[in-house]
Scaffold this active site. Structure first.
Site, PDB file in Angstrom:
ATOM      1  N   HIS A  67       7.348 -10.450  -4.284  1.00 19.13           N
ATOM      2  CA  HIS A  67       6.595  -9.686  -5.103  1.00 19.13           C
ATOM      3  C   HIS A  67       5.398 -10.026  -6.142  1.00 19.13           C
ATOM      4  O   HIS A  67       4.376  -9.462  -5.344  1.00 19.13           O
ATOM      5  CB  HIS A  67       7.011  -9.812  -7.012  1.00 19.13           C
ATOM      6  CG  HIS A  67       7.214  -9.577  -7.803  1.00 19.13           C
ATOM      7  ND1 HIS A  67       8.128  -8.432  -8.250  1.00 19.13           N
ATOM      8  CD2 HIS A  67       6.094  -9.284  -8.241  1.00 19.13           C
ATOM      9  CE1 HIS A  67       7.578  -7.606  -9.037  1.00 19.13           C
ATOM     10  NE2 HIS A  67       6.442  -8.185  -9.211  1.00 19.13           N
ATOM     11  N   GLU A  68       4.447 -11.297  -5.949  1.00 18.27           N
ATOM     12  CA  GLU A  68       3.200 -11.209  -6.038  1.00 18.27           C
ATOM     13  C   GLU A  68       2.131 -11.023  -4.619  1.00 18.27           C
ATOM     14  O   GLU A  68       0.855 -10.679  -5.374  1.00 18.27           O
ATOM     15  CB  GLU A  68       2.880 -12.341  -6.869  1.00 18.27           C
ATOM     16  CG  GLU A  68       3.750 -12.771  -7.952  1.00 18.27           C
ATOM     17  CD  GLU A  68       2.188 -11.915  -8.958  1.00 18.27           C
ATOM     18  OE1 GLU A  68       1.918 -11.461  -8.872  1.00 18.27           O
ATOM     19  OE2 GLU A  68       4.107 -11.591 -10.259  1.00 18.27           O
ATOM     20  N   HIS A  71       0.775  -7.787  -4.204  1.00 16.94           N
ATOM     21  CA  HIS A  71       0.618  -7.048  -5.327  1.00 16.94           C
ATOM     22  C   HIS A  71      -1.119  -7.789  -4.597  1.00 16.94           C
ATOM     23  O   HIS A  71      -1.651  -6.280  -4.355  1.00 16.94           O
ATOM     24  CB  HIS A  71       0.567  -7.384  -6.935  1.00 16.94           C
ATOM     25  CG  HIS A  71       1.303  -6.890  -7.833  1.00 16.94           C
ATOM     26  ND1 HIS A  71       1.444  -6.114  -8.167  1.00 16.94           N
ATOM     27  CD2 HIS A  71       2.482  -7.553  -8.579  1.00 16.94           C
ATOM     28  CE1 HIS A  71       2.622  -5.526  -8.756  1.00 16.94           C
ATOM     29  NE2 HIS A  71       3.091  -6.661  -8.512  1.00 16.94           N
ATOM     30  N   ASP A 153       3.854  -5.518 -15.001  1.00 14.75           N
ATOM     31  CA  ASP A 153       3.805  -4.516 -14.102  1.00 14.75           C
ATOM     32  C   ASP A 153       3.841  -3.411 -15.044  1.00 14.75           C
ATOM     33  O   ASP A 153       3.080  -1.940 -14.280  1.00 14.75           O
ATOM     34  CB  ASP A 153       4.135  -3.927 -12.894  1.00 14.75           C
ATOM     35  CG  ASP A 153       4.486  -5.597 -11.807  1.00 14.75           C
ATOM     36  OD1 ASP A 153       2.913  -6.470 -12.423  1.00 14.75           O
ATOM     37  OD2 ASP A 153       5.127  -6.281 -11.386  1.00 14.75           O
TER      38      ASP A 153
END
Length: 362
Positions: A67-68, A71, A153
């Protein structure tokens, strides 16, 4: 983040684990070990019961890492610098410097994480129990992160959608207001049903306040350069004077840090932290900090403040053409921000803050 250790490097980005990660991994392992299907493995016999429980706990943080990382990779594509990804008790955080303020870019960076989690949630439709549970938690991760509140987010997605109409600062304040409201509702609900919700609500509320403060500070300080705020021609010390001399100077001058200059060039900085446990007859050269972080007179004040926060230092020498021309401290910037905040509604006369004259650097 303090108390973090580097575990790997992916796509040029350091991935670190905070010490709190060990605690949450143990808690999650116990939860999966004790719970019945479909959210646990209590129906299995050891050692498979323990192996599956540990693997699921670790896989959740692998999902957070994906997930990170999503980004981070999108941010890098837009030219932003990603310092690190840190996994900790509440999940993970990608430390991205100067996230683009253009709505489309901020939206793309913010939505990349939830989209990656949604893709991993497709494992929910597999026949394998372990992968179905993995997919379920990725679905929860995606939905949770789309809550329209900072530091989630969803807060950045909401701001990116509002920026075009209201401007960046006002869009931030609206998003922060929404986040605070949701955090209060979640916190009250959690008091009656699940204390973890209250803790998460507190985390969201604090994150919203910090985001608002950061954007407000950036807005207030946007038109100021270091040269406008620094103390020019600061007192400098020689590397061969004693710690006792520096302590006496601190007591007399009431400044807690001094650039160390030799042959006209900056070679270090000595602060109260450097001398507090040193012997009085020791020379400054042996106790000073040599890895000095400096800024130029044309550096923005907000950037200087960001550097101080990142490096955990209280002051920065200001250098121009290898010569120390000033010094700027965190307290200088905070005082300026406080004054500007008081007069935020009053239009500036167009004059910059005048620097205070000080002693010549020698």
């Amino acid at each position: 983040m303090a108390y973090s250790i580097r575990i790997c490097r992916l796509f040029g980005i350091d991935v670190k684990a905070h010490v709190s990660l060990a605690l949450i991994l143990l808690i999650l392992t116990y939860i999966f070990y004790a719970n019945k299907p479909p959210f646990g493995f209590s129906d299995l016999q050891n050692p498979m019961r323990l192996i599956y429980s540990v693997a699921m706990a670790v896989s959740i943080f692998l999902a957070v890492l994906v997930h990170e990382l999503s980004h981070s990779l999108v941010a890098k594509r837009f030219g932003a610098k990603v310092r690190e990804i840190v996994l900790f008790i509440f999940g993970g955080v990608a430390r991205i410097e100067e996230i683009p303020k253009e709505p489309k870019k901020e939206f793309a960076i913010a939505i990349a994480g939830p989209l990656a989690s949604f893709v991993l949630s497709l494992f929910l439709f597999t026949p394998f129990r372990f992968l179905r549970l993995f997919g379920y938690f990725n679905l929860i991760l995606a939905i949770f992160n789309l809550i329209p509140a900072f530091p989630m987010d969803g807060g950045r997605v909401l701001r990116s959608l509002l920026t075009k109409r209201f401007g960046y600062v006002k869009a931030t304040r609206i998003s922060v207001g929404v986040g605070k409201f949701l955090a209060i509702i979640m916190g009250i609900f959690g008091l009656f049903y699940n204390i973890w919700l209250t803790l998460i609500a507190l985390f969201i509320y604090i994150g919203a306040v910090e985001e608002e403060r950061a954007v407000t500070l950036e807005g207030l300080l946007a038109n100021y350069k270091v040269r406008d705020v620094m103390t020019p021609n600061p007192i400098c010390v020689s590397p061969d004077i004693t710690v006792k001399d520096v302590v006496n100077m601190m007591l007399r001058r009431k400044h807690l840090g001094y650039p160390v200059v030799k042959d006209g060039k900056l070679v270090g900085i000595v602060t109260l932290k450097d001398v507090v446990n040193a012997k009085e007859d020791e020379i400054v050269e042996r106790v000073m900090s040599r890895n000095v972080v400096v800024v130029s007179p044309e550096t923005s004040v907000y950037e200087a403040l960001r550097i101080m926060g990142e490096k955990k230092i209280g002051r920065l020498p200001v250098v121009e053409e290898d010569r120390v021309v000033g010094i700027i401290s965190r307290s200088d910037i905070i005082k300026l921000a406080e004054i500007l905040e008081l007069f935020e509604g009053v239009k500036s006369s167009g004059e910059n803050v005048k620097s205070v004259q000080g002693d010549t650097c020698r």
